[in-house]
Scaffold this motif. Structure first.
Motif, PDB file in Angstrom:
ATOM      1  N   TYR A 287      -3.591 -24.674 -38.232  1.00 36.64           N
ATOM      2  CA  TYR A 287      -4.666 -25.421 -37.579  1.00 36.64           C
ATOM      3  C   TYR A 287      -5.722 -24.495 -36.984  1.00 36.64           C
ATOM      4  O   TYR A 287      -5.411 -23.624 -36.176  1.00 36.64           O
ATOM      5  CB  TYR A 287      -4.052 -26.285 -36.481  1.00 36.64           C
ATOM      6  CG  TYR A 287      -5.032 -27.134 -35.707  1.00 36.64           C
ATOM      7  CD1 TYR A 287      -5.755 -28.146 -36.330  1.00 36.64           C
ATOM      8  CD2 TYR A 287      -5.198 -26.933 -34.351  1.00 36.64           C
ATOM      9  CE1 TYR A 287      -6.631 -28.929 -35.613  1.00 36.64           C
ATOM     10  CE2 TYR A 287      -6.069 -27.713 -33.614  1.00 36.64           C
ATOM     11  CZ  TYR A 287      -6.792 -28.710 -34.264  1.00 36.64           C
ATOM     12  OH  TYR A 287      -7.656 -29.486 -33.534  1.00 36.64           O
ATOM     13  N   ARG A 288      -6.960 -24.677 -37.423  1.00 35.02           N
ATOM     14  CA  ARG A 288      -8.101 -23.882 -36.945  1.00 35.02           C
ATOM     15  C   ARG A 288      -7.845 -22.376 -37.025  1.00 35.02           C
ATOM     16  O   ARG A 288      -8.359 -21.607 -36.189  1.00 35.02           O
ATOM     17  CB  ARG A 288      -8.472 -24.277 -35.511  1.00 35.02           C
ATOM     18  CG  ARG A 288      -8.840 -25.761 -35.452  1.00 35.02           C
ATOM     19  CD  ARG A 288      -9.762 -26.106 -34.339  1.00 35.02           C
ATOM     20  NE  ARG A 288     -10.195 -27.494 -34.546  1.00 35.02           N
ATOM     21  CZ  ARG A 288     -11.079 -28.114 -33.790  1.00 35.02           C
ATOM     22  NH1 ARG A 288     -11.643 -27.472 -32.794  1.00 35.02           N
ATOM     23  NH2 ARG A 288     -11.419 -29.354 -34.037  1.00 35.02           N
TER      24      ARG A 288
ATOM     25  N   ARG B 139      -5.584 -20.619 -36.053  1.00 36.61           N
ATOM     26  CA  ARG B 139      -5.151 -20.003 -34.803  1.00 36.61           C
ATOM     27  C   ARG B 139      -3.966 -19.075 -34.983  1.00 36.61           C
ATOM     28  O   ARG B 139      -3.743 -18.174 -34.189  1.00 36.61           O
ATOM     29  CB  ARG B 139      -4.777 -21.102 -33.789  1.00 36.61           C
ATOM     30  CG  ARG B 139      -5.990 -21.671 -33.109  1.00 36.61           C
ATOM     31  CD  ARG B 139      -5.609 -22.332 -31.825  1.00 36.61           C
ATOM     32  NE  ARG B 139      -4.756 -23.483 -32.071  1.00 36.61           N
ATOM     33  CZ  ARG B 139      -4.189 -24.213 -31.108  1.00 36.61           C
ATOM     34  NH1 ARG B 139      -4.369 -23.869 -29.849  1.00 36.61           N
ATOM     35  NH2 ARG B 139      -3.463 -25.258 -31.381  1.00 36.61           N
TER      36      ARG B 139
ATOM     37  N   ARG C 252     -15.990  -4.367 -18.621  1.00 35.35           N
ATOM     38  CA  ARG C 252     -16.113  -5.242 -17.474  1.00 35.35           C
ATOM     39  C   ARG C 252     -16.980  -4.650 -16.365  1.00 35.35           C
ATOM     40  O   ARG C 252     -16.970  -5.125 -15.247  1.00 35.35           O
ATOM     41  CB  ARG C 252     -14.733  -5.619 -16.915  1.00 35.35           C
ATOM     42  CG  ARG C 252     -13.781  -6.227 -17.938  1.00 35.35           C
ATOM     43  CD  ARG C 252     -14.355  -7.512 -18.584  1.00 35.35           C
ATOM     44  NE  ARG C 252     -14.657  -8.519 -17.605  1.00 35.35           N
ATOM     45  CZ  ARG C 252     -14.050  -9.699 -17.502  1.00 35.35           C
ATOM     46  NH1 ARG C 252     -13.102 -10.004 -18.350  1.00 35.35           N
ATOM     47  NH2 ARG C 252     -14.388 -10.559 -16.582  1.00 35.35           N
TER      48      ARG C 252
ATOM     49  N   LYS D 125      -5.415 -17.452   5.885  1.00 36.43           N
ATOM     50  CA  LYS D 125      -6.223 -18.665   5.839  1.00 36.43           C
ATOM     51  C   LYS D 125      -5.477 -19.831   6.493  1.00 36.43           C
ATOM     52  O   LYS D 125      -6.015 -20.557   7.338  1.00 36.43           O
ATOM     53  CB  LYS D 125      -6.552 -18.989   4.376  1.00 36.43           C
ATOM     54  CG  LYS D 125      -7.795 -19.815   4.195  1.00 36.43           C
ATOM     55  CD  LYS D 125      -8.089 -20.067   2.709  1.00 36.43           C
ATOM     56  CE  LYS D 125      -8.713 -18.862   2.003  1.00 36.43           C
ATOM     57  NZ  LYS D 125      -8.980 -19.116   0.568  1.00 36.43           N
TER      58      LYS D 125
ATOM     59  N   LYS E  78     -23.890  -0.855  -7.026  1.00 31.45           N
ATOM     60  CA  LYS E  78     -23.339  -1.764  -8.032  1.00 31.45           C
ATOM     61  C   LYS E  78     -21.928  -1.392  -8.459  1.00 31.45           C
ATOM     62  O   LYS E  78     -21.361  -2.025  -9.353  1.00 31.45           O
ATOM     63  CB  LYS E  78     -24.244  -1.786  -9.264  1.00 31.45           C
ATOM     64  CG  LYS E  78     -25.624  -2.345  -8.980  1.00 31.45           C
ATOM     65  CD  LYS E  78     -26.445  -2.363 -10.246  1.00 31.45           C
ATOM     66  CE  LYS E  78     -26.679  -3.765 -10.742  1.00 31.45           C
ATOM     67  NZ  LYS E  78     -27.285  -3.816 -12.069  1.00 31.45           N
TER      68      LYS E  78
ATOM     69  N   SER F 218       0.377 -18.725 -35.612  1.00 25.77           N
ATOM     70  CA  SER F 218       1.511 -19.163 -34.813  1.00 25.77           C
ATOM     71  C   SER F 218       2.425 -17.989 -34.482  1.00 25.77           C
ATOM     72  O   SER F 218       2.378 -16.948 -35.124  1.00 25.77           O
ATOM     73  CB  SER F 218       2.304 -20.232 -35.570  1.00 25.77           C
ATOM     74  OG  SER F 218       1.528 -21.397 -35.704  1.00 25.77           O
TER      75      SER F 218
ATOM     76  N   THR G  50       3.882 -21.475 -12.899  1.00 23.85           N
ATOM     77  CA  THR G  50       2.790 -21.209 -13.832  1.00 23.85           C
ATOM     78  C   THR G  50       1.897 -20.053 -13.404  1.00 23.85           C
ATOM     79  O   THR G  50       0.974 -19.704 -14.108  1.00 23.85           O
ATOM     80  CB  THR G  50       1.911 -22.469 -13.977  1.00 23.85           C
ATOM     81  OG1 THR G  50       1.527 -22.884 -12.673  1.00 23.85           O
ATOM     82  CG2 THR G  50       2.669 -23.586 -14.644  1.00 23.85           C
TER      83      THR G  50
ATOM     84  N   PHE H 137       4.999 -21.767 -31.909  1.00 24.51           N
ATOM     85  CA  PHE H 137       3.938 -22.235 -31.020  1.00 24.51           C
ATOM     86  C   PHE H 137       2.651 -21.487 -31.349  1.00 24.51           C
ATOM     87  O   PHE H 137       2.692 -20.389 -31.913  1.00 24.51           O
ATOM     88  CB  PHE H 137       4.348 -22.016 -29.551  1.00 24.51           C
ATOM     89  CG  PHE H 137       4.904 -20.653 -29.264  1.00 24.51           C
ATOM     90  CD1 PHE H 137       4.074 -19.628 -28.850  1.00 24.51           C
ATOM     91  CD2 PHE H 137       6.253 -20.369 -29.448  1.00 24.51           C
ATOM     92  CE1 PHE H 137       4.572 -18.354 -28.593  1.00 24.51           C
ATOM     93  CE2 PHE H 137       6.761 -19.088 -29.192  1.00 24.51           C
ATOM     94  CZ  PHE H 137       5.921 -18.088 -28.765  1.00 24.51           C
ATOM     95  N   PRO H 138       1.484 -22.070 -31.026  1.00 20.46           N
ATOM     96  CA  PRO H 138       0.230 -21.428 -31.426  1.00 20.46           C
ATOM     97  C   PRO H 138      -0.046 -20.151 -30.635  1.00 20.46           C
ATOM     98  O   PRO H 138       0.356 -20.032 -29.478  1.00 20.46           O
ATOM     99  CB  PRO H 138      -0.844 -22.474 -31.098  1.00 20.46           C
ATOM    100  CG  PRO H 138      -0.144 -23.692 -30.635  1.00 20.46           C
ATOM    101  CD  PRO H 138       1.263 -23.356 -30.337  1.00 20.46           C
TER     102      PRO H 138
ATOM    103  N   HIS I 273       4.925 -20.681 -19.845  1.00 19.14           N
ATOM    104  CA  HIS I 273       5.428 -21.816 -19.073  1.00 19.14           C
ATOM    105  C   HIS I 273       5.487 -23.093 -19.920  1.00 19.14           C
ATOM    106  O   HIS I 273       6.207 -24.018 -19.586  1.00 19.14           O
ATOM    107  CB  HIS I 273       4.608 -22.021 -17.796  1.00 19.14           C
ATOM    108  CG  HIS I 273       3.253 -22.600 -17.993  1.00 19.14           C
ATOM    109  ND1 HIS I 273       2.105 -21.845 -18.016  1.00 19.14           N
ATOM    110  CD2 HIS I 273       2.855 -23.864 -18.191  1.00 19.14           C
ATOM    111  CE1 HIS I 273       1.071 -22.628 -18.217  1.00 19.14           C
ATOM    112  NE2 HIS I 273       1.489 -23.856 -18.317  1.00 19.14           N
ATOM    113  N   LEU I 274       4.720 -23.110 -21.014  1.00 20.31           N
ATOM    114  CA  LEU I 274       4.748 -24.307 -21.864  1.00 20.31           C
ATOM    115  C   LEU I 274       6.027 -24.388 -22.693  1.00 20.31           C
ATOM    116  O   LEU I 274       6.300 -25.410 -23.322  1.00 20.31           O
ATOM    117  CB  LEU I 274       3.519 -24.320 -22.772  1.00 20.31           C
ATOM    118  CG  LEU I 274       2.205 -24.558 -22.014  1.00 20.31           C
ATOM    119  CD1 LEU I 274       1.000 -24.341 -22.918  1.00 20.31           C
ATOM    120  CD2 LEU I 274       2.174 -25.973 -21.449  1.00 20.31           C
TER     121      LEU I 274
ATOM    122  N   THR J 101      -0.534 -19.469 -26.522  1.00 25.43           N
ATOM    123  CA  THR J 101       0.315 -20.323 -25.690  1.00 25.43           C
ATOM    124  C   THR J 101       0.899 -19.504 -24.542  1.00 25.43           C
ATOM    125  O   THR J 101       1.355 -18.387 -24.737  1.00 25.43           O
ATOM    126  CB  THR J 101       1.465 -20.915 -26.540  1.00 25.43           C
ATOM    127  OG1 THR J 101       0.898 -21.661 -27.607  1.00 25.43           O
ATOM    128  CG2 THR J 101       2.372 -21.813 -25.703  1.00 25.43           C
TER     129      THR J 101
END
Lengths: 622, 622
Positions: B551-552, B554, B192, B134, B285, B556, B508, B459-460, B466-467, B463
């Motif tokens: 929290y919610r 989720r 899928r 490209k 298909k 950890s 990332t 962490f949640p 990279h965070l 996650t």
């Protein structure tokens, strides 16, 4: 808040989707994006098409209507609000949750074979068009442009496009003339072998010409396009606005200093045909810069071979890095803003026990106090003034039917900001006027730890904001908590309160490296649905940091808070803070005292000064 | 290390670039990617084409030769090494530095108009091809496939492709039969709406069939392709390797249990024609899954309408989440590995003062000690054994001409690992056998703080790695230091020591959310060029974390270290550690004592046990 009833509107829209007056073949789905033809975040009433069709009036969201379904995608800030504003004809698609399909996947799952999906090419960004079109095509469908906007077709009494007077900004506010900005832009064009640049973002056009307007509430911009070549500058704007002699002089319309700085003016609507004319006369190697977030309609005017799409324009980056004059203006604006907020909080403390202050009256009082400050222009976004459970609605805006009374028993969150001629502010404080619960204090303290972790972070030159996002969350995460929004956004200088191309977010797109002079917000939060919301927001300036070492001479950066409003110590569980964090709070409060105290003194605002002095007493070692 | 002399080779290659035997028109540039036809990171000698042409033998790098220039791109791990291995015909392109052009930008800047850029379609990944093509096309050039590899044309005595015996892994190692893995894959395909899956990554094929080979040094894989449909399984491999009765029985080649589990075998080379045949018979298909990192050659066999490219395959994700049997195996492998390293360090302490231990002999000793452990197969990568300034060469490998003697005066860094039948290890320790300088201790302590910050992070769920990357850097950043590599990579179970799709990096791309059962490394470092290198690496297992709140709902996650080798307290400036960090070190050392101590006891390795007990004494409060 009662939802908008949309049965009849959806019926009419679906009828329009089958009406061959608008296209050769009926469409099976119609996309209603959030933005206007400039992909603005905040929009004028005439462009609030998504709100009109579904009722949800948050700043981000896309509606899609098919023959059978109607769905609306928005992000974590708006889950609660959207669910309250939409009736049950609409499915709320919660973006960011694992189980939520993308718009493309959802369309593919609900559409009959070989469907046509329509969209107004003026209000869909070129990059979104490309992605959506690719996904639909690979599933046997097609994305088609619909020239007549189908919402406008069913929207009786749609407001007309605003055309407010333009104001000119002198060197004392901008630090750089529009002529110099044009010259710098042309230098960038030369560097990248670009012959034309098409400006479509309203804040970029306002910044480039050192002009402001008030076409869109809260954002001092005006509807316009600009096309810059090496010898010409073409400005597309309602020509009536250029009758003002001050504007004519500012733009040197009647006596350009140099031929290449001669601004040719055209009606706003003629940008399409004018760009067509430019494209028809291009040489084989000519390239045109246009942002990939510009409208699909305008982008597609440029033949592919001549199109050089960019994720953000050179104006966007230049605008983000504030010059010394702009930084000085932003500092002054934040001091004035702090004066107004100190007054507000001192007033609230006195008035709340009487039971007469509501979310709306508190917001009004904040506006009144800000409006007393020099060079006040207006608010920079709708004030979020929220008590108790309303605080958990992240972008809540008090309405008569939701309006709660401030009390000694509930947490109060106020996120507000203003436009001053010298700068834009955006600040959030969370307070309790009685005795906060242990859990409220605990959550507040985690949020504060995150705020400090970002604000005090030292990081190498060239670091992108997304690499700092987790610092804001670490303390919350450790306790199993989190918040579903980014940590910070760029802030304009007497411009949009949200601007690119930098920010602090777990999302990594369009994230340019932070550099000295950029200004972003630092605003972690925690939201306990149905109970309370906490957010702590300062606007911070990226500044060089002095470090013990200097690896590969890269240099380091850190943040300097521009917002100087006390953070309520009563809400802190100071035992959870480290000594370093306590030191940060004390030093921050010392600065508030010093800088804002002096201004309060000068303005003779004694009650607010007393409040400031009390709220900024150092916290002691436990 | 003296550079490879490439004058004559480049002359021959440039001649081949003009030789119309290979294409209809001469090419003006030739790209030599790093990988093989499977985009392997480590490659067999016959595939080391980039090393052959430029001399640089690191694991990542792309060479591009034009008529006038020769340039090679690699990342921060290899800047020093590459500059030493390449002669001055080559320009080193330091990826990640702001001033370094991308390959595309560089090509566009040096090529004459309308140039043709050639590449072997088997060794360029489809996504790279697309991006490169490209970029070149938009600048008026074109990217063309060259079927004969031009390096092979100039490479006399190129080694032949290896075909080592296959080994079969039973349920006690894999926890899941290949039949169950096929069934799970087909379930994903059904979900899928995919009809075929093409497997091209060697570790995925080895994992899928519970087979291992030794075609590529350090990586227990074998050259193969596989294509899986709903009723057929096609394995492409040198058919001689299937003569072994154990392999035939394992694959049920002579008596498939069910028709849909019948494996059809084909020669390795016939994958191209076989895939062509499959594509010729596709229904309208039908969709074929292929990784977007698969070779351009194989990808382009599949008509676009039937191609469903994915950034990582379902096998890649399934392989990354280890089952209970694999986790148990990895734990056992790490205990054995720790035994060998405790012995090594006890031995080094005794031998270094004699002045007889070199980087090479230390690495050999480490291998010898590992080889005494049960189920040892070989090393998992070339041992990085480096003294003083060599430690600053991030992926250094000692060679006779660079070999330094270990001494009491310099920092020693050893990054090593092994393949055991039950698991793969990868561990880095940095030690001083005399008295480290204050600066060495300071840097070591920042690195340790970063290591702990990641290892102890909560962490949640959901996650992405990279965070977490900045947690590893915060302490270094605060002092103006950094390291130019990622923080962690996925680790296979008796498979490749580097694997996707998760990791911990400021980059990332291809970064899937971490989930319980994934195994990654945690390896921050600091490198003082010309002086010393520091790196601290544990392999860690993602495990659920108990948190105060949830929290919610989720959930950890956090990490559990699998590597259990003491971290040298002598290198720490314990005053720079927080109490939490000191607690972490003490608890880690307690675990080492408990788990590895028991194994040393069992194996009767008294000196190593004494060393372990001494090195794991708790550090006291300052």
């Amino acid at each position: 808040m009662s939802p908008k009833i949309t049965v009849e509107l959806l019926r009419q829209l679906r009828q329009a989707m089958k009406n061959c007056k608008y296209f050769s073949e009926p469409i099976q789905a119609y996309i209603v994006p959030s933005g206007d033809a400039h992909q603005s975040e905040y929009i004028a009433p005439c462009d609030c098409r998504r709100e009109f069709i579904c009722g949800f009036n948050g700043s981000a969201g896309t509606a899609i209507v098919t023959e059978q379904h109607a769905a609306m995608w928005t992000d974590g800030r708006y889950f609660l609000q959207a669910s309250q504003q939409m009736d049950n004809n609409w499915t709320l698609m919660k973006m960011g949750l694992k189980e939520t399909p993308t718009q493309e996947d959802w369309l593919i799952s609900v559409l009959p074979e070989n469907s046509k999906v329509g969209v107004d090419p003026w209000i869909i960004a070129a990059d979104q068009w490309t992605n959506m079109s690719k996904a639909l095509t690979s599933a046997g469908h097609s994305l088609v442009t619909v020239q007549d906007n189908l919402i406008d077709v069913v929207w009786e009494e749609r407001p007309s496009r605003p055309s407010t007077p333009l104001i000119t900004l002198g060197h004392e506010y901008t630090g750089l003339s529009w002529q110099d900005k044009i010259t710098a832009l042309r230098a960038k064009m030369t560097e990248r072998k670009i012959t034309w640049f098409v400006a479509t973002a309203l804040d970029e056009i306002a910044w480039l010409f050192n002009l402001r307007g008030s076409d869109i509430e809260y954002n001092p911009v005006f509807f316009a396009y600009a096309i810059v070549g090496f010898n010409t500058i073409r400005l597309f704007v309602d020509l009536k606005r250029l009758a003002d002699p001050a504007v004519r002089a500012h733009l040197q319309l009647d006596s350009p200093s140099k031929p290449e700085l001669n601004i040719q003016t055209f009606p706003y609507e003629s940008v399409y045909t004018e760009l067509q004319a430019i494209c028809a006369a291009l040489g084989p190697k000519d390239k045109i810069w246009i942002c990939d977030k510009a409208s699909c309609a305008l982008t597609q005017v440029i033949p592919k071979a001549h199109r050089s799409p960019i994720p953000y324009t050179p104006l966007c980056l230049a605008k983000a890095v504030k010059n010394a004059t702009e930084i000085q203006g932003m500092k002054m604006a934040h001091i004035k803003d702090a004066v107004a907020l100190c007054e507000l909080f001192a007033w609230l403390e006195k008035e709340i026990p009487k039971g007469t202050v509501t979310e709306i009256s508190a917001a009004d009082k904040a506006e009144e106090l800000r409006s007393q400050q020099k060079d006040f222009v207006g608010l920079s976004f709708p004030t979020i003034s929220s008590v108790g459970p309303n605080g958990a609605i992240i972008h809540y805006r008090p309405l008569p039917e939701t309006n709660r009374t401030l009390s000694m028993n509930e947490v109060y969150l106020i996120d507000s900001g203003a436009q001053y001629t010298d700068g834009t502010t955006d600040v959030t404080r969370t307070m309790h006027f009685g005795t906060p619960s242990a859990f409220e204090k605990e959550c507040f303290t985690y949020v504060l730890k995150g705020h400090i972790a970002v604000s005090a972070a030292v990081f190498p030159n060239g670091t992108k904001g997304h690499l700092l996002d987790s610092f804001a969350r670490a303390a919350l995460w450790e306790s199993g908590l989190d918040y579903l929004h980014g940590t910070g956004h760029g802030v304009g200088c007497f411009l949009n309160v949200h601007e690119g191309p930098c920010g602090i977010s777990y999302k990594t797109f369009a994230d340019e490296p932070l550099e000295a002079g950029m200004i972003v917000s630092d605003e972690p939060g925690y939201y306990e649905d149905g109970s309370f919301g906490i957010r702590l927001e300062n606007v911070v300036l990226v500044v060089p940091a002095k470090t013990k070492h200097n690896y590969r001479n890269r240099g380091s950066l850190t943040f300097e808070p521009l917002t100087l409003v006390p953070i309520q110590v009563k809400m802190m569980n100071t035992e959870l803070l480290t000594q370093k964090e306590r030191d940060w709070v004390n030093e921050y409060h010392r600065r508030c005292r010093e800088v804002v105290g002096a201004e309060l003194e000068k303005q003779g605002r004694k009650e607010a000064l007393a409040w400031l002095m009390r709220e900024t007493q150092p916290i002691a070692l436990q």
